[in-house]
Write a protein that holds these residues in place. Structure first.
Motif, mmCIF file in Angstrom:
data_model
loop_
_atom_site.group_PDB
_atom_site.id
_atom_site.type_symbol
_atom_site.label_atom_id
_atom_site.label_comp_id
_atom_site.label_asym_id
_atom_site.label_seq_id
_atom_site.Cartn_x
_atom_site.Cartn_y
_atom_site.Cartn_z
ATOM 1 N N LYS A 44 88.397 -4.014 70.496
ATOM 2 C CA LYS A 44 89.719 -3.524 70.864
ATOM 3 C C LYS A 44 90.043 -2.266 70.071
ATOM 4 O O LYS A 44 89.485 -2.043 68.991
ATOM 5 C CB LYS A 44 90.783 -4.598 70.624
ATOM 6 N N SER A 76 96.958 -5.291 79.304
ATOM 7 C CA SER A 76 97.811 -5.935 78.298
ATOM 8 C C SER A 76 97.154 -7.178 77.718
ATOM 9 O O SER A 76 97.797 -8.214 77.518
ATOM 10 C CB SER A 76 99.181 -6.293 78.906
ATOM 11 N N THR A 77 95.852 -7.088 77.420
ATOM 12 C CA THR A 77 95.093 -8.268 76.980
ATOM 13 C C THR A 77 94.637 -8.205 75.517
ATOM 14 O O THR A 77 93.945 -9.112 75.072
ATOM 15 C CB THR A 77 93.843 -8.440 77.855
ATOM 16 N N SER A 78 94.995 -7.166 74.793
ATOM 17 C CA SER A 78 94.444 -7.008 73.438
ATOM 18 C C SER A 78 94.793 -8.179 72.533
ATOM 19 O O SER A 78 93.964 -8.616 71.737
ATOM 20 C CB SER A 78 94.936 -5.698 72.823
ATOM 21 N N SER A 123 96.499 -11.168 73.847
ATOM 22 C CA SER A 123 96.375 -12.426 74.591
ATOM 23 C C SER A 123 94.936 -12.908 74.677
ATOM 24 O O SER A 123 94.678 -14.114 74.688
ATOM 25 C CB SER A 123 96.957 -12.265 75.997
ATOM 26 N N GLN A 124 93.962 -11.993 74.760
ATOM 27 C CA GLN A 124 92.559 -12.394 74.818
ATOM 28 C C GLN A 124 91.749 -11.865 73.631
ATOM 29 O O GLN A 124 90.899 -12.562 73.105
ATOM 30 C CB GLN A 124 91.933 -11.896 76.126
ATOM 31 N N PHE A 155 86.573 -8.699 78.503
ATOM 32 C CA PHE A 155 87.887 -9.143 78.048
ATOM 33 C C PHE A 155 87.878 -10.621 77.677
ATOM 34 O O PHE A 155 88.639 -11.057 76.811
ATOM 35 C CB PHE A 155 88.930 -8.929 79.148
ATOM 36 N N ASN A 213 101.325 -11.366 84.735
ATOM 37 C CA ASN A 213 100.352 -12.183 84.004
ATOM 38 C C ASN A 213 100.997 -13.123 82.992
ATOM 39 O O ASN A 213 100.569 -13.219 81.849
ATOM 40 C CB ASN A 213 99.336 -11.282 83.294
ATOM 41 N N GLY A 237 100.729 -10.801 77.238
ATOM 42 C CA GLY A 237 100.670 -9.345 77.268
ATOM 43 C C GLY A 237 102.043 -8.705 77.156
ATOM 44 O O GLY A 237 103.032 -9.238 77.653
#
Length: 786
Positions: free
Chosen positions: A87, A132-134, A136-137, A205, A645, A745
């Motif tokens: 990331k 917008s997953t940095s 959350s995942q 991801f 999401n 996210g």
């Protein structure tokens, strides 16, 4: 530390064996790995030092456990926790939030946690940044690796202190036996530790790892959920931060690219005789229709690019005119279509309705318009080893693309992420990196390419335009009996949002590499807007082929939540229209047809904070010049709901509309935001605020203009963005912290429905419904007069 000295030290470190490194560093390396840990000392030496050239080695497999997290006592006082992640930090505080998560699991201070981000030679491929997953995942493997590291250290402490693990506590890296009060520290526990296994699942991801240690329960968090100051701000505020524009490599040249006269123009002739008299000019590079110059310094490159006389064939006239864009989308046969939702018999229900409401909403091409145009440095060596420094969001994907472009094995290419001037999608940073690669390959030396403003706005990828046609029927009691939604759009993925093949890049396409279509990405009802539960719904999406298949300045791609703002603008504006037609309050109407508790909670939270008064017809208007409704300025209020999401956002906008000039000013935002567990409330608040400011710009100012062959909005006067004077007087953020849910996210959801909130507020103030973004003064005046 000077870059030259770190380069030499890096070469020495890279010659060490793994055993020598562990012996000399006396450290613990734990996690799963796609890297060789011999690179770690040079990173630890200075946080923002640019790493040396490509290692030219095979990246270890993910099941090797020596790469994610390093705890080392050899640097600075005490110990240092070095974290390797795929990331990157593009301005939203992700690095700080990830540091909090690591520090929470290890029970260490945040200022002991340092990151290497987005270096393909040192970090795992987590897909980069997007969606917008940095947090959350992207945080999952970090959290699990840190939890395992703590467990291993405590087992070692248990042996050293001769007490059970359950008797141990940790604070700031110091381990204490509760019964004996004896202590040890992470620094003392590192000498005899070796690799510890982790299970690897997923990729990109979804890449994750798990060990035999369970992370903490959110109920036990003491650091996550607190407002830790952003770790990247002090050097940025003091001018010591190193951006991509600061990268300097020994022997580096400076490059500029000369673009075609318009779409489809072919190179006819190059005359660089005038450039040869410029001090510092090195050479002109041509490859197919790709033309560039390289020079010993940037000013010489700028002058040479202007001095070289390039003759192009006449450009193609394949674009519609800007004025006819939406007619073109509606009337051009689609390349692909699909029903995205079919429930009941919408057409039949509407045909029998007591009242029918119809509206068409239009959203334009928009540029990324980052404050600084992109920059990159490439060093393509004769032996095929290549290093690229870039601020683009997906370094590992670019590594694959550049390996293909150069015809070399993947391990011979290294992409090192260095922060650029903001990036929300594909702003063009990948394209400037490709320019640097092509020029370096031709020149045989490292080349730095700095795009100019017109490169970015004229030739950078664009967010896709969307037309949404909506129709609904209401019965005599104001109930919605049926709804139809139809969209016409260019794909938000025409230029592949994951730049993993050479044919995705502008420079490569000009050089003759076949363009690669990114794939179909539709503007969809319910997925890009709240899924209101009407009994009869028919939603269709049509995808229109791009104007030109290759090297086009109107290539569409991801720009912060690609089709989301356009679809939400249409849906949320139409919901407001239906509420008014039904004589219902817009908030009550939304809750009635969308019963999701979290959506209702953010709407109620925003309404309470704003002091919402029930809305019906826009008959009661406040003025800023007294009670005369014919005065110059009137005010209004609108609401919107954004869903993305699993994140829920309700926004209320207050606006002031000058009836004489048509100028709209947002005076206040109230935004209630639920993205699950809040890791850093201060960082999240600032991210939401920034989203709102960018969304004001996209709603009121931003629109790419063009003629039949070229983009005509090429600078700040022709492609406007909001200024400091456009910032609202008040921005109130209400965070709904769901500690029972994982963090979700936050990079994009709050930008989704801002245009609708502002548009509904304008209607509330004036009785005029604007259905085309941006809401320029001319369009407001035309609406008022109409």
């Amino acid at each position: 530390m000077q870059f030259g000295s770190s380069l030499e030290q890096g070469r020495r470190d890279m010659e060490r064996s793994r055993r020598e490194f562990i012996r000399d560093a006396t450290g613990l390396v734990i996690g799963f790995s796609l890297i060789d840990t011999s690179l770690a000392p040079q990173v630890l030496a200075q946080r923002s030092t640019f790493p040396p050239g490509a290692p030219g080695r095979t990246v270890p497999a993910p099941d090797r456990l020596d790469g994610w997290l390093l705890i080392n006592p050899a640097y600075g006082p005490g110990y240092l926790v070095q974290v390797f992640t795929g990331k990157v930090e593009i301005g939203m505080g992700v690095e700080t939030a990830l540091a909090q998560i690591i520090a929470e699991e290890l029970d260490v201070p945040v200022d002991r946690v340092f990151f290497v981000m987005g270096d393909t030679a040192q970090t795992p491929d987590q897909g980069g940044v997007g969606g917008s997953t940095s947090i959350s995942q992207g945080a999952n493997p970090l959290r699990n690796a840190a939890a395992l590291a703590r467990a291993v250290l405590l087992r070692r402490a248990s042996e050293e202190l001769n007490v059970p693990v359950a008797d141990l506590s940790v604070r700031d890296g110091v381990v204490t036996a509760r019964t004996t009060n004896r202590t040890t520290s992470y620094s003392n526990l590192l000498t005899s530790l070796t690799d510890v296994p982790l299970r690897v699942t997923g990729q990109g991801f979804g890449l994750n790892v798990q060990g035999d240690a369970k992370p903490k329960s959110p109920a036990d968090y003491t650091l996550v959920g607190t407002a830790v100051p952003r770790v990247d701000l002090p050097p940025k505020l003091t001018g010591t931060f190193s951006y991509i524009t600061d990268v300097r490599i020994a022997g580096m040249l400076h490059g500029r690219v000369i673009r075609p006269a318009g779409v489809g123009a072919k190179l006819q002739r190059v005359d660089d005789s005038a450039a040869k008299s410029i001090a510092g000019y090195v050479r002109t590079v041509t490859k197919g229709d790709f033309v560039g110059v390289v020079a010993e310094n940037e000013w010489a490159a700028i002058k040479a690019a202007k001095a070289v006389k390039v003759t192009w064939s006449a450009p193609l006239t394949v674009f519609s005119t800007h004025e006819r864009l939406y007619d073109y989308l509606r009337t051009t046969p689609p390349k692909s279509s699909r029903d995205t939702l079919k429930r009941g018999e919408a057409a039949m229900a509407i045909a029998g309705a007591a009242k029918v409401v119809e509206a068409t909403y239009e959203f334009p091409f928009q540029s990324h318009a980052t404050m600084g145009p992109g920059c990159a440095v490439a060093d393509v060596k004769a032996d095929g080893v290549t290093t690229v420094w870039s601020g683009a969001q997906k370094p590992h994907a670019m590594q694959r693309a550049f390996a293909e472009l150069l015809g070399v094995p993947l391990e011979r290419v290294r992409v090192v992420w260095v922060e650029d001037s903001g990036s929300y999608g594909r702003a063009g940073f990948e394209d400037v990196a490709c320019d640097a690669v092509l020029l370096s390959q031709a020149a045989g030396r490292p080349v730095r390419v700095q795009w100019m403003r017109d490169d970015m706005t004229a030739w950078g990828p664009k967010g896709p335009p969307v037309v949404s046609v909506m129709r609904a029927g209401l019965d005599a009691g104001g109930e919605v009996v049926g709804l139809e939604y139809t969209s016409y759009a260019f794909s938000g993925n025409e230029v592949n949002a994951v730049p993993q093949v050479a044919g995705n890049f502008l420079g490569a396409q000009l050089a003759g590499v076949p363009a690669v279509y990114g794939g179909d990405e539709f503007a969809e009802w319910s997925r890009m807007a709240p899924p209101y539960a009407f009994t009869n719904v028919l939603a269709r999406a049509h995808l229109i082929a791009g104007f030109h298949p290759t090297a086009s300045p109107l290539r569409s791609t991801h720009l912060r939540d690609p089709e989301g703002p356009a679809v939400s603008f249409a849906v949320e504006s139409f919901i407001d229209e239906l509420a008014r037609a039904a004589g219902a309050d817009p908030i009550e109407f939304r809750v009635k047809y969308y019963s999701e508790p979290r959506a209702k909670a953010v709407l109620e939270a925003a309404a309470e904070k704003a002091g919402w008064q029930r809305r019906g017809d826009p008959l009661v208007r406040r003025t800023t010049s007294g009670p005369d409704l014919n005065g110059p300025a009137v005010t209004g209020r609108g609401v919107s709901l954004g869903v993305r999401n699993g994140t829920y956002v309700a926004t209320i906008a207050d606006v002031e509309v000058n009836r004489r000039t048509g100028v709209v000013r947002v005076t206040r935002f109230v935004c209630a935001h639920d993205c699950g567990l809040v890791v850093n409330p201060d960082g999240l608040t600032r991210t939401i605020e920034a989203n709102l400011m960018q969304s004001i710009s996209r709603t009121l100012k931003e629109e790419t203009t063009f003629d039949r062959s070229r983009v005509t909005s090429v600078d700040w006067p022709t492609y406007g963005i909001v200024r400091a004077s456009d910032v609202p007087d008040a921005v109130d953020i209400v965070l709904v912290n769901r500690k029972d849910l994982p963090p979700g996210g936050a990079g994009e959801p709050s930008s989704r429905a801002i245009a609708a909130a502002i548009g509904s507020a304008i209607f509330d103030a004036t009785g005029v419904r604007l259905r085309r973004v941006p809401f320029t003064p001319a369009r407001v005046v035309a609406g008022l007069r109409g």
